[in-house]
Design an enzyme around this catalytic site. Structure first.
Site, PDB file in Angstrom:
ATOM      1  N   HIS A 311      -4.029   4.521  -4.787  1.00  0.00           N
ATOM      2  CA  HIS A 311      -3.008   5.503  -5.162  1.00  0.00           C
ATOM      3  C   HIS A 311      -1.653   4.821  -5.220  1.00  0.00           C
ATOM      4  O   HIS A 311      -1.371   3.943  -4.413  1.00  0.00           O
ATOM      5  CB  HIS A 311      -2.956   6.659  -4.141  1.00  0.00           C
ATOM      6  N   ASP A 368      -9.677  12.429  -5.547  1.00  0.00           N
ATOM      7  CA  ASP A 368     -10.781  12.617  -6.488  1.00  0.00           C
ATOM      8  C   ASP A 368     -12.118  12.112  -5.972  1.00  0.00           C
ATOM      9  O   ASP A 368     -13.153  12.388  -6.575  1.00  0.00           O
ATOM     10  CB  ASP A 368     -10.457  11.897  -7.809  1.00  0.00           C
TER      11      ASP A 368
END
Ligand code: CMC
Length: 439
Positions: A311, A368
């Site tokens: 991320h 996710d």
């Protein structure tokens, strides 16, 4: 204009024998930013920052992330609290209006969402003209863009009550469009929204009810959908929200900006990752050799990446992923599911968290990684995963659009550093062509 507290400190830039003082702006959580608004005017310099890795594109009061400590708060409230104590509609209100709703405000807001849940009947015909197998995200962004033609009072200069209604309409109607797109894709009759159902229950009913087999709405599935939607509802200046703010800065109507956000979200490095994760887990499971794929992910000469890992902002475990993993484990064990993809995901995480490649780069599972496994268990089809993300992100996009139009935002128009050819002359081969335009 909304800004942080200014001028407590400053930084000095030395350039071509001159010193320029750049003020430091401090946010409410103590984060500091260099204010370079006068940089070009006073030095002629611009800054280069591909991917805006070091650039705060705005000051915002909506969402706070501390990526090093794995903290995410909406309007100051930790997501862990919101997941336990509120619904997605509460959180949508919180993001868009700034505070959690009172009982009356919640009723009014729910009522507004219900009143604006139907799509114009003429828009239904659009669904007939998408090719069979079209991805629902493409249908979704197209339909949202078309909304401005049917509901025209969405200019930034319209009345406050028109803006309120347009915000509620887009949050509510996109859910209806998403469910209709799904029904169309499987050749079943569409199911209309119902005023007696809550936001998430309504969506599930529109997706799964049929004239021959009424859908039983499970309270647990509704709770889980609320949790997932709350966790996806906003994430400050991510790619799609930045798209919403950038497009909206040109004073484009609300629906066009949300359509742009939806398109940005569809990419596999952003919201499309939840579908990409499941496809990758399935491939790894079919192959059986997890270590081989970990090696591929670490190989700089191989473009393969572990989807659902890493991320831009979190350098600690993504707090959303931590909640979703727990919910996923509990739900699958409660319904007696033995999804082999969960075992593959667990094993990948275990290997990665003990491998220096991932540890050194602070690569953890992101939101996710486990979401798709949970959606699968809830019966949501894979090509709808990113659509689910879009539905959940709507209040965030709307909140940022509202904040942006309420601020004195300048049109987004970055500079560049030109590195192309210097002045060239037209070569001989082109001379005389102007008289033969037909060629
Ligand atoms: N697998 C293997 N290596 C990775 C991964 C990954 N998933 N993610 C980052 N890296 C490596 C990357 O190769 C680079 O290594 P090096 O320093 O040796 O060149 C380093 O980690 C930093 O990566 P980056 O690409 O510079 O980081 P970024 O901040 O530009 O990208 C990201 C962030 C999320 C796009 C990226 O981690 C990625 O592609 N992840 C997979 C896709 C994904 O799961 N996306 C969902 C993001 S969360 C939800 C959302 O925002 O929608």
């Amino acid at each position: 204009m909304m800004t942080g507290e200014k001028y407590k400190e400053s930084a000095v830039l030395k350039f071509e024998g001159r010193e320029v003082e750049l003020p430091v702006v401090v946010g409410t959580e103590g984060d500091k930013a260099l204010d370079i608004k006068q940089l070009r005017a006073s030095t002629g310099l611009v800054t280069i920052d591909p991917g805006f890795v070091n650039t705060a594109s705005c000051c915002s009061q909506i969402t706070y992330i501390d990526g090093d400590r794995g903290i995410l708060r909406y309007r100051g409230i930790p997501i862990e609290e919101l997941v336990k104590k509120s619904t997605f509609v509460d959180v949508a209100y919180l993001l868009v209006h700034g505070t959690l709703p009172t009982e009356q405000e919640r009723l009014d807001f729910s009522c507004m969402l219900n009143l604006n849940s139907m799509i114009h009947e003429d828009m239904r015909h659009f669904f007939d003209h998408f090719p069979q197998g079209a991805h629902p995200m493409h249908i979704l962004s197209t339909m949202i863009n078309a909304m401005a033609a049917f509901y025209p009072n969405v200019d930034v200069n319209t009345t406050a009550s028109n803006i309120e209604q347009s915000c509620a309409r887009v949050i509510s109607i996109v859910r209806t469009i998403a469910a209709f797109a799904y029904k169309k894709s499987i050749g079943e009759p569409i199911v209309y929204p119902r005023h007696d159902l809550s936001y998430c229950a309504n969506f599930l009913n529109m997706m799964f009810d049929s004239p021959v087999q009424p859908y039983h709405i499970s309270a647990e599935t509704v709770r889980l959908l609320n949790v997932l939607f709350i966790l996806h509802a906003d994430h400050e200046q991510n790619c799609s929200t930045s798209a919403v703010r950038a497009i909206g800065s040109a004073q484009v109507n609300l629906y066009a900006t949300i359509s742009a956000g939806t398109s940005a979200l569809s990419g596999p490095l952003h919201g499309g990752a939840n579908q990409a994760v499941i496809e990758q887990l399935r491939m790894i499971h079919a192959d059986g050799d997890i270590e081989k794929f970990i090696k591929m992910a670490k190989d700089k000469n191989n473009p393969f990446r572990l989807m659902g890992f890493g991320h831009r902002v979190y350098k600690a475990y993504d707090p959303r992923a931590a909640i979703i993993r727990k919910e996923c484990e509990n739900y699958l064990s409660r319904i007696g599911s033995n999804d082999p993809l969960l075992n593959v995901a667990r094993r990948i995480e275990e290997i990665a968290l003990n491998d220096s490649y991932f540890v050194d780069r602070c690569l953890y599972p992101n939101v996710d990684f486990y979401t798709g496994i949970l959606y699968r268990a809830m019966g949501i089809p894979e090509n709808m995963f990113t659509v689910m993300f879009a539905l959940a992100r709507l209040p965030g996009w709307v909140a940022h659009w509202k904040e942006m139009i309420g601020d004195e935002t300048k049109i987004v128009r970055p500079r560049q550093l030109y590195v192309g050819r210097t002045l060239q002359e037209v070569g001989e081969e082109l001379e005389g062509r102007a008289s033969t335009f037909l060629l």
